[in-house]
Design an enzyme around this catalytic site. Structure first.
Site, PDB file in Angstrom:
ATOM      1  N   ASP A  49       0.823  -1.208   0.000  1.00 53.15           N
ATOM      2  CA  ASP A  49       0.000   0.000   0.000  1.00 53.15           C
ATOM      3  C   ASP A  49       0.859   1.261   0.000  1.00 53.15           C
ATOM      4  O   ASP A  49       0.333   2.371   0.021  1.00 53.15           O
ATOM      5  CB  ASP A  49      -1.014   0.007   1.141  1.00 53.15           C
ATOM      6  N   SER A  50       2.183   1.092  -0.084  1.00 56.87           N
ATOM      7  CA  SER A  50       3.054   2.234  -0.355  1.00 56.87           C
ATOM      8  C   SER A  50       2.702   2.877  -1.695  1.00 56.87           C
ATOM      9  O   SER A  50       3.068   4.027  -1.941  1.00 56.87           O
ATOM     10  CB  SER A  50       4.521   1.795  -0.370  1.00 56.87           C
ATOM     11  N   LYS A 117      -0.423  -9.932   3.386  1.00 54.13           N
ATOM     12  CA  LYS A 117       0.489  -9.466   4.432  1.00 54.13           C
ATOM     13  C   LYS A 117      -0.135  -8.315   5.192  1.00 54.13           C
ATOM     14  O   LYS A 117      -0.642  -7.356   4.589  1.00 54.13           O
ATOM     15  CB  LYS A 117       1.826  -9.022   3.847  1.00 54.13           C
ATOM     16  N   GLU A 186      11.647  -4.263   8.588  1.00 51.06           N
ATOM     17  CA  GLU A 186      11.866  -2.965   7.941  1.00 51.06           C
ATOM     18  C   GLU A 186      12.533  -1.951   8.869  1.00 51.06           C
ATOM     19  O   GLU A 186      12.138  -1.785  10.029  1.00 51.06           O
ATOM     20  CB  GLU A 186      10.543  -2.379   7.435  1.00 51.06           C
TER      21      GLU A 186
END
Length: 299
Positions: A49-50, A117, A186
């Protein structure tokens, strides 16, 4: 570039972890980028969704919805049919176990992605377990989770202290215990990423966590240089598509304005006989318009 490729499966990812084989992941947003990734030999495409920031210009990932994500995931699936696909569940789509199962099933059924995810660790245990129990392969996310951007006060590195690092490792263990098949690490120091990878037996991949995990992820828009509003510390550019595209648009604008484009080579042709017929027809129309009508008074 290989002429043929074997599409990885979820069990293959687990085997790659056990065997220490490196897996290449790229986050892609659309049909064209998915084609480029597959042709380039990427092992796994992720639709994150970046893309809300990259494609829609949002300040963060939070505005994305299941419906908008579905269209992008389906486009990526068409562009990279021979590449394993991970679909991100957007913010709010896994707020409760029931909501998560409903949306995970939608994403799996309607998009064709092999896994979904979410983000979070021990606090998401029941939700991860519910999705796993529903039959949808599920992954999650530790370290800097973009869905928690407001909690962090911005996109900030995590795991800088030993206490925070131990919390991240505990989250990774919880994700595995809940039945997930993999997890993302991340924006943490490399030693934290390595500790997370060692703490679990499931597939791990990292972005901004050093070489930790058997998988490495980069955003496609970052690695090709298409997105240049800012450059994350962990991103490496392997091309400069943004600059190439800007120059192309500039040359196009200049040629339109000075009359150089379009040229004869960009025009379709008409058979000479039909061109003569058209000229005669236009001439007849022009003559008829110039001739006064019989009932029009003459002056």
């Amino acid at each position: 570039m290989p002429d043929t490729r074997t599409k990885l499966t979820i069990p293959d990812l687990i085997e790659c972890k056990r065997a220490g084989r490196r897996v290449v992941l790229a986050s892609v947003t659309d049909y064209l980028m998915a084609q480029w990734a597959e042709r380039g030999g990427v092992d796994v495409v992720a639709v994150g969704d970046s893309l809300g920031m990259i494609t829609y210009g949002h300040p963060n990932t939070l505005p994305m919805t299941v419906e908008s994500m579905l269209e992008h995931i389906k486009a990526v699936r068409r562009g990279a049919p021979n590449t394993l696909c991970i679909a991100a569940m957007p913010f709010g789509s896994y707020a409760t176990p029931e909501i998560a199962v409903h949306n995970a099933l939608r994403l799996a059924k309607e998009s064709g992605a092999e896994a979904v995810k979410m983000q979070g660790g021990r606090e998401q245990f029941d939700t991860i377990k519910a999705v796993a129990d529903s039959g949808v392969p599920v992954m999650s996310h530790v370290g800097m989770c973009p869905h928690f951007v407001n909690t962090y006060g911005g996109f900030k590195r995590q795991g800088a202290s030993a206490t925070d690092a131990m919390r991240i490792i505990d989250n990774a263990r919880a994700i595995e215990e809940a039945g997930a098949v993999g997890l993302e690490i991340e924006a943490v120091p490399p030693e934290v990423g390595e500790a997370v990878d060692r703490a679990v037996d499931i597939f791990t991949f990292s972005i901004g966590a050093g070489p930790a995990g058997c998988g490495q992820l980069l955003l496609g828009a970052d690695l090709i240089g298409a997105f240049d509003a800012f450059k994350p510390k962990f991103a490496k550019r392997y091309g400069n598509v943004g600059e190439v595209a800007t120059q192309a648009f500039a040359r196009y604008a200049a040629e339109v304005r000075d009359g150089a484009f379009p040229g004869h080579e960009h025009a379709y042709t008409m058979p000479a006989r039909e061109s003569k017929k058209l000229a005669a027809a236009l001439s007849a129309v022009s003559d008829a318009a110039a001739k006064p009508a019989d009932n029009e008074p003459h002056r």
